[in-house]
Design an enzyme around this catalytic site. Structure first.
Site, PDB file in Angstrom:
ATOM      1  N   LYS A  15      14.328  70.212  33.226  1.00 60.75           N
ATOM      2  CA  LYS A  15      15.094  69.244  32.429  1.00 60.75           C
ATOM      3  C   LYS A  15      16.519  69.054  32.959  1.00 60.75           C
ATOM      4  O   LYS A  15      16.997  67.938  33.078  1.00 60.75           O
ATOM      5  CB  LYS A  15      15.196  69.695  30.961  1.00 60.75           C
ATOM      6  CG  LYS A  15      13.933  69.628  30.167  1.00 60.75           C
ATOM      7  CD  LYS A  15      14.199  69.801  28.673  1.00 60.75           C
ATOM      8  CE  LYS A  15      15.006  71.024  28.322  1.00 60.75           C
ATOM      9  NZ  LYS A  15      14.372  72.304  28.708  1.00 60.75           N
ATOM     10  N   ARG A  91      15.679  70.905  18.958  1.00 58.41           N
ATOM     11  CA  ARG A  91      14.910  72.130  19.194  1.00 58.41           C
ATOM     12  C   ARG A  91      13.849  72.367  18.121  1.00 58.41           C
ATOM     13  O   ARG A  91      12.994  73.217  18.270  1.00 58.41           O
ATOM     14  CB  ARG A  91      15.842  73.343  19.221  1.00 58.41           C
ATOM     15  CG  ARG A  91      16.648  73.437  20.493  1.00 58.41           C
ATOM     16  CD  ARG A  91      17.483  74.702  20.511  1.00 58.41           C
ATOM     17  NE  ARG A  91      18.417  74.703  21.621  1.00 58.41           N
ATOM     18  CZ  ARG A  91      18.139  75.101  22.841  1.00 58.41           C
ATOM     19  NH1 ARG A  91      16.938  75.535  23.137  1.00 58.41           N
ATOM     20  NH2 ARG A  91      19.045  75.070  23.796  1.00 58.41           N
ATOM     21  N   ARG A 158      18.127  88.828  37.064  1.00 57.49           N
ATOM     22  CA  ARG A 158      18.750  89.024  35.752  1.00 57.49           C
ATOM     23  C   ARG A 158      17.736  89.550  34.748  1.00 57.49           C
ATOM     24  O   ARG A 158      16.551  89.241  34.831  1.00 57.49           O
ATOM     25  CB  ARG A 158      19.290  87.687  35.222  1.00 57.49           C
ATOM     26  CG  ARG A 158      20.555  87.234  35.878  1.00 57.49           C
ATOM     27  CD  ARG A 158      21.345  86.366  34.898  1.00 57.49           C
ATOM     28  NE  ARG A 158      22.504  85.804  35.562  1.00 57.49           N
ATOM     29  CZ  ARG A 158      22.647  84.514  35.868  1.00 57.49           C
ATOM     30  NH1 ARG A 158      21.681  83.661  35.578  1.00 57.49           N
ATOM     31  NH2 ARG A 158      23.727  84.075  36.449  1.00 57.49           N
ATOM     32  N   ARG A 169      10.657  84.024  25.725  1.00 56.52           N
ATOM     33  CA  ARG A 169      11.380  82.749  25.605  1.00 56.52           C
ATOM     34  C   ARG A 169      10.414  81.586  25.447  1.00 56.52           C
ATOM     35  O   ARG A 169      10.640  80.666  24.650  1.00 56.52           O
ATOM     36  CB  ARG A 169      12.232  82.503  26.865  1.00 56.52           C
ATOM     37  CG  ARG A 169      13.579  83.159  26.843  1.00 56.52           C
ATOM     38  CD  ARG A 169      14.276  83.029  28.188  1.00 56.52           C
ATOM     39  NE  ARG A 169      14.691  81.678  28.500  1.00 56.52           N
ATOM     40  CZ  ARG A 169      15.012  81.262  29.727  1.00 56.52           C
ATOM     41  NH1 ARG A 169      14.944  82.103  30.741  1.00 56.52           N
ATOM     42  NH2 ARG A 169      15.403  80.030  29.940  1.00 56.52           N
TER      43      ARG A 169
END
Length: 213
Positions: A15, A91, A158, A169
């Site tokens: 995105k 969202r 990370r 997620r």
């Protein structure tokens, strides 16, 4: 009048990349929730009867900024833009309902990428702890494996790019944001783009939809 474009997709679908290209190609503002929050973090929300008087106070406390505050900030950002590409909002369904009250969309695009491809993309990211350069083991590898091209430091993965975190997620995304995709699909306005093509091919598809919007 600039066009009003909404770009939807899971984390890792591309995105950000596509939104930036659309914004520059069609002279639109790239509006992300994160940027809008940062730009308006000192907005006075004392009349909204929340725990804190500014978005900054939520961020400083490490707490999620409430939906109503995010809504206000997005509204402010969209009203000041002639045309925009909206990325990362709505969202959830409540935010989608709110969005329909404050603006008219010319096109709603969804970058469709399979779960396994998303996991590959997100877990392949490597960063340089010294200079902050970003790499990807598959799509943008350094010249020497595991070593930063810029400064020679050892690259790291990370914590939020490990497979367990990435899958978590994605499951949060499916739970909250998938219904938003279904909502626009049911309204008959969703245009689905194959997000597994090369970034240039994805952009070509996205741009042709925006051209016709």
């Amino acid at each position: 009048m600039g066009k009003h474009i909404l770009l939807l997709g899971a984390p890792g679908a591309g995105k950000g990349t596509q939104s930036k290209r659309l914004a520059s190609e069609f002279d639109l503002e790239h509006v992300t929730t994160g940027d809008a929050l940062r730009a308006n973090k000192d907005m006075d929300i004392s009349d909204m009867d929340f725990e804190y008087d500014t978005p900054r106070a939520y961020m400083d406390a490490g707490e999620l900024v409430p939906d109503d505050v995010v809504n206000e900030i997005v509204k402010t950002a969209l009203q000041s833009a002639d045309g925009y590409v909206l990325d990362g909002y709505p969202r959830n369904l409540d935010q989608a309902e709110y969005l329909s009250e404050i603006t008219d969309l010319d096109a709603v695009l969804y970058l469709d990428v399979s779960e396994e491809e998303l996991v590959d993309r997100l877990t392949g990211r490597r960063v340089c702890p010294e200079c902050g350069s970003n790499y990807h083991v598959e799509f943008a590898p350094p010249a020497e494996e595991g070593v930063c091209d810029e400064c020679g430091a050892d690259l790291i993965q990370r914590d939020d790019d490990t497979e367990a975190t990435v899958r978590e997620r994605l499951s949060v995304y499916h739970e909250n944001t998938e219904p938003v995709v279904d909502h626009y699909r049911e309204e008959g306005v969703l245009v689905e783009i194959d997000g597994e093509q090369t970034p240039d091919d994805v952009f070509e598809d996205v741009a042709s939809v925006v051209d016709d919007a």
